[in-house]
Scaffold this motif. Sequence first.
Motif, PDB file in Angstrom:
ATOM      1  N   MET A   1      -7.230   2.697  -5.097  1.00 39.51           N
ATOM      2  CA  MET A   1      -5.847   3.001  -5.680  1.00 39.51           C
ATOM      3  C   MET A   1      -5.252   1.963  -6.702  1.00 39.51           C
TER       4      MET A   1
ATOM      5  N   GLU B   1      -6.312   8.025  -3.589  1.00 43.41           N
ATOM      6  CA  GLU B   1      -7.720   7.302  -2.974  1.00 43.41           C
ATOM      7  C   GLU B   1      -7.373   6.720  -1.889  1.00 43.41           C
ATOM      8  N   ASP B   2      -8.642   6.719  -0.930  1.00 42.48           N
ATOM      9  CA  ASP B   2      -8.219   6.292   0.377  1.00 42.48           C
ATOM     10  C   ASP B   2      -8.411   4.736   0.266  1.00 42.48           C
ATOM     11  N   SER B   3      -9.100   4.078  -0.653  1.00 43.40           N
ATOM     12  CA  SER B   3      -9.337   2.510  -0.362  1.00 43.40           C
ATOM     13  C   SER B   3      -8.219   1.665  -1.334  1.00 43.40           C
TER      14      SER B   3
ATOM     15  N   GLN C   1       0.780  -1.196  -0.068  1.00 40.01           N
ATOM     16  CA  GLN C   1       0.150   0.076   0.076  1.00 40.01           C
ATOM     17  C   GLN C   1       0.733   1.224  -0.137  1.00 40.01           C
TER      18      GLN C   1
ATOM     19  N   ARG D   1       0.928   3.971  -3.198  1.00 44.80           N
ATOM     20  CA  ARG D   1       0.551   5.390  -2.862  1.00 44.80           C
ATOM     21  C   ARG D   1       1.713   6.159  -3.257  1.00 44.80           C
TER      22      ARG D   1
END
Length: 313
Positions: free
Chosen positions: A204, A198-200, A183, A187
């Motif tokens: 992403m 994106e948050d999720s 993750q 990111r």
Amino acid sequence: MAMVIVFGSLNIDLVLKVKHQPVVGETILTPSYEWFSGGKGCNQAIACSRSGVKTAMVGQVGDDGFGTRLMNALKRDEVLASGVARHEKEPTGTAFITVDDAGDNQIIVASGANRLATADQVPNEILHKDNVCLMQMEVNYSENWDVIHRAKGVGAKTILNLAPAGTVPRAVLDDLDYLIVNQIEGRQMAEKMGLKIEDSAIAMARKLAESADLICVMTLGPLGCVAMKPDGKGWQVKAHDLGDDLADTTGAGDTFCGVFAGCVFQKMSLQETLRRASIAGTLACRGLGAQSKMPRMEEIEEFLEMVPAAQAV
Ligand code: RIB
């Protein structure tokens, strides 16, 4: 010969068990340390070979005792090691790893001979369409890009594990079939590409897959993994829970990547590939050191009934 070719790093890992990770300025004591063979390239090659697929390792070690240990580790696991050169002057790459009581780690890598690995150690003669080429980011990026470009040129499948994170030029993305990130790496890559963050994880991974036009696989630690295709279709696999058997997460991502490449080589569906890679990554966390508990395919398959099939997301 058809096989998975891993171009990348080889390190000796010096592992120190600590109660907690030191903060800046803090000194902590630990009774001793252990050393293991490691390096993202070497770990991924051994994971792939243990999954039952012919695997070759290409990279550089020093002409020292650490280098000899790594060559022996590759041979023990039946990885073709003739592509690993021994540099006369540079020492073998060495990683300093602290593992805390929760099994989490911090790693500093002294690259040594890994910095001198060159793309021409992967000659055109061994690149062909039935091969899979797997790379990480612990060698010079330009050497990676050269191998990826030539591999793609002959129709081989190309996989880049963006670990540790770095910048990938657009032309290289065009040559990639699969990008594997965690993750944090995902990111950072999205930021570098100027994409909306994106948050999720699913959103992403979807955005990266669409923008880079490749299959983006995102590992989610204890939550499993997702894979998104450029057309927006994707799957998620939940991780097996090790409970008290969790000892060290150092080899999880590399085992995932090595087994993933092996399954791609065997032309498994993306869903089944994800499931096996996820199980293997989890099982690798049962022992100290990246390679000590990497499973063979028979063991991975014993766990299939405990891990639900991939779900469309
Ligand atoms: O991914 C784990 C690996 O990262 C370790 O084996 C260490 O050598 C570093 O390269």
